[in-house]
Scaffold this motif. Structure first.
Motif, short mmCIF file in Angstrom:
data_model
loop_
_atom_site.label_atom_id
_atom_site.label_comp_id
_atom_site.label_asym_id
_atom_site.label_seq_id
_atom_site.Cartn_x
_atom_site.Cartn_y
_atom_site.Cartn_z
N LEU A 26 0.81 -1.21 0.00
CA LEU A 26 0.00 0.00 0.00
C LEU A 26 0.84 1.26 0.00
O LEU A 26 0.57 2.19 -0.78
CB LEU A 26 -0.97 -0.01 1.18
N PRO A 27 1.89 1.37 0.84
CA PRO A 27 2.73 2.57 0.77
C PRO A 27 3.35 2.79 -0.60
O PRO A 27 3.50 3.94 -1.04
CB PRO A 27 3.81 2.31 1.83
N SER A 28 3.70 1.70 -1.30
CA SER A 28 4.29 1.86 -2.62
C SER A 28 3.28 2.42 -3.61
O SER A 28 3.63 3.24 -4.46
CB SER A 28 4.84 0.51 -3.12
N VAL A 29 2.02 1.99 -3.49
CA VAL A 29 0.96 2.51 -4.36
C VAL A 29 0.69 3.98 -4.05
O VAL A 29 0.61 4.82 -4.96
CB VAL A 29 -0.33 1.68 -4.20
N LEU A 30 0.56 4.30 -2.77
CA LEU A 30 0.31 5.69 -2.38
C LEU A 30 1.48 6.59 -2.77
O LEU A 30 1.27 7.73 -3.20
CB LEU A 30 0.08 5.77 -0.86
N ALA A 31 2.70 6.07 -2.65
CA ALA A 31 3.88 6.86 -3.02
C ALA A 31 3.88 7.15 -4.52
O ALA A 31 4.19 8.27 -4.94
CB ALA A 31 5.15 6.12 -2.62
N VAL A 64 1.07 13.06 -8.85
CA VAL A 64 0.32 14.33 -8.74
C VAL A 64 1.13 15.42 -8.06
O VAL A 64 0.63 16.52 -7.85
CB VAL A 64 -1.00 14.10 -7.96
N ASN A 65 2.40 15.11 -7.73
CA ASN A 65 3.30 16.09 -7.10
C ASN A 65 2.66 16.69 -5.85
O ASN A 65 2.61 17.92 -5.67
CB ASN A 65 3.65 17.20 -8.09
N SER A 66 2.16 15.82 -4.96
CA SER A 66 1.41 16.29 -3.80
C SER A 66 2.28 17.04 -2.79
O SER A 66 1.77 17.88 -2.04
CB SER A 66 0.73 15.10 -3.12
N VAL A 67 3.58 16.74 -2.77
CA VAL A 67 4.50 17.46 -1.88
C VAL A 67 5.64 18.00 -2.73
O VAL A 67 6.63 17.30 -2.98
CB VAL A 67 5.06 16.55 -0.76
N PRO A 68 5.55 19.22 -3.23
CA PRO A 68 6.56 19.76 -4.15
C PRO A 68 7.98 19.72 -3.56
O PRO A 68 8.96 19.59 -4.32
CB PRO A 68 6.10 21.21 -4.37
N GLU A 69 8.10 19.82 -2.25
CA GLU A 69 9.43 19.80 -1.62
C GLU A 69 10.16 18.48 -1.85
O GLU A 69 11.38 18.41 -1.71
CB GLU A 69 9.31 20.06 -0.12
N PHE A 70 9.43 17.41 -2.19
CA PHE A 70 10.07 16.11 -2.43
C PHE A 70 10.67 16.03 -3.82
O PHE A 70 11.37 15.08 -4.14
CB PHE A 70 9.05 14.98 -2.25
N HIS A 71 10.34 17.01 -4.68
CA HIS A 71 10.87 17.10 -6.05
C HIS A 71 10.37 15.94 -6.91
O HIS A 71 9.22 15.54 -6.76
CB HIS A 71 12.41 17.18 -6.02
N SER A 72 11.21 15.39 -7.78
CA SER A 72 10.77 14.34 -8.70
C SER A 72 11.87 13.28 -8.85
O SER A 72 12.98 13.45 -8.35
CB SER A 72 10.42 14.93 -10.07
N GLY A 73 11.52 12.21 -9.55
CA GLY A 73 12.49 11.15 -9.78
C GLY A 73 12.51 10.09 -8.69
O GLY A 73 11.66 10.06 -7.79
N GLY A 74 13.54 9.23 -8.77
CA GLY A 74 13.64 8.12 -7.84
C GLY A 74 13.80 8.55 -6.39
O GLY A 74 13.22 7.94 -5.48
N ALA A 75 14.59 9.59 -6.17
CA ALA A 75 14.78 10.08 -4.80
C ALA A 75 13.47 10.58 -4.21
O ALA A 75 13.17 10.35 -3.03
CB ALA A 75 15.82 11.18 -4.77
N ALA A 76 12.66 11.24 -5.04
CA ALA A 76 11.37 11.74 -4.58
C ALA A 76 10.45 10.58 -4.22
O ALA A 76 9.74 10.62 -3.21
CB ALA A 76 10.73 12.61 -5.66
N TYR A 77 10.47 9.53 -5.07
CA TYR A 77 9.64 8.37 -4.78
C TYR A 77 10.03 7.76 -3.43
O TYR A 77 9.17 7.36 -2.64
CB TYR A 77 9.78 7.31 -5.87
N GLY A 78 11.32 7.69 -3.16
CA GLY A 78 11.79 7.18 -1.87
C GLY A 78 11.26 8.01 -0.71
O GLY A 78 10.87 7.46 0.34
N ARG A 79 11.23 9.33 -0.88
CA ARG A 79 10.71 10.21 0.19
C ARG A 79 9.22 9.96 0.40
O ARG A 79 8.74 9.87 1.54
CB ARG A 79 10.97 11.67 -0.16
N TYR A 80 8.49 9.90 -0.72
CA TYR A 80 7.05 9.62 -0.60
C TYR A 80 6.82 8.26 0.06
O TYR A 80 5.92 8.11 0.89
CB TYR A 80 6.39 9.63 -1.98
N TYR A 81 7.64 7.30 -0.32
CA TYR A 81 7.43 5.94 0.19
C TYR A 81 7.64 5.87 1.69
O TYR A 81 6.80 5.32 2.41
CB TYR A 81 8.38 4.96 -0.50
N TRP A 82 8.76 6.41 2.21
CA TRP A 82 9.00 6.24 3.64
C TRP A 82 8.00 7.05 4.46
O TRP A 82 7.62 6.63 5.57
CB TRP A 82 10.45 6.54 4.01
N HIS A 83 7.54 8.18 3.92
CA HIS A 83 6.49 8.93 4.62
C HIS A 83 5.20 8.10 4.69
O HIS A 83 4.56 8.03 5.74
CB HIS A 83 6.23 10.27 3.94
#
Length: 256
Positions: A107-112, A118-137
């Protein structure tokens, strides 16, 4: 006082106040329809095994430990099943299973992925690093919510965190019943009570999430949105748990 700390304190205050009121409203919620209160199963009966009057015949609403052999379904109780009161240790164990089971990373991977899209948190930027940030959150959100909803608040409020399958009646009746489990649950004594674990626990988890989200995400609106998402996901899960035995019977013929 900074905003994350204010949100955390607010969540704690709301938690304390609501818990003190939850017991007072239990009788008002008692009119909600529930299956028979849980009791001690007869000797030799297994968890989830029907103890109804049909003397061993297969009953409707038989739950399995996993849905589709993957998704944890440890808290679902088969229809017409009576169980002993749920201990604090059992509440901790099920919260841990739901948080760290091998499938809990899905589920976290899907939500991430959605949040990244949709770039829900612009501070996380984009790309693989951004996905990692979304995922751990998303994973931390899920873990905190699981422990708040399934262990901490229910242990304080003396609530049973298991989902008791209704298993009979029409589609609308069973859907209504499952959605009502968001606000109505059982006490440890088996009586209907306000679901403080779900409502207050998920709200407290949303408030605590402000401690690790960027500044722009710590608004009341964003916190309320995470609170609503927590409850919405759980409500959908309850509906799916209610009808899983029917799906399992129709498609997989009661596969374990």
């Amino acid at each position: 006082m900074n905003k994350p700390l204010r949100f955390a304190l607010l969540a704690g205050v709301v938690l304390s106040l609501c818990l003190s009121q939850a017991r007072l409203h239990a009788q008002n919620l008692a009119m909600a329809t529930l299956p028979d209160a849980p009791g001690v199963s007869p000797a030799g009966a297994l968890p989830g095994q029907s103890t109804g009057p049909d003397n061993g015949q297969v009953q409707d609403g038989q739950q399995t430990k996993r849905i589709l052999g993957i998704i944890p379904n440890f808290r679902a109780v088969s229809a017409n099943t009576k169980l002993p009161p749920q201990s604090v240790k059992e509440k901790f164990i099920t919260a841990s299973q739901d948080s760290f089971d091998y499938s809990s990373f899905v589920l976290p991977s899907v939500l991430a992925g959605y949040s990244l899209g949709v770039n829900s948190v612009p501070e996380f930027h984009s790309g693989g690093a951004a996905y990692g940030r979304y995922y751990w959150h998303a994973f931390v959100d899920q873990t905190i919510e699981n422990y708040a909803v399934e262990f901490i608040v229910p242990a304080i409020a003396h609530e049973d965190t298991r989902y008791y399958t209704l298993g009979n009646g029409g589609f609308l009746k069973r859907t209504k019943y499952s959605l009502e489990r968001v606000v109505v649950t059982r006490s440890d004594s088996g009586k209907p009570t306000f679901n403080a674990g779900e409502v207050i626990g998920s709200g407290a988890a949303a408030g605590l999430s402000n401690l690790y989200y960027p500044q722009s995400q710590r608004t009341f609106g964003n916190t309320a949105q995470r609170w609503g998402l927590n409850i919405g996901i759980d409500a959908g899960t309850f509906v799916f748990k209610e009808f899983w035995p029917d799906i399992n019977q129709a498609i997989f013929h009661n596969a374990k």
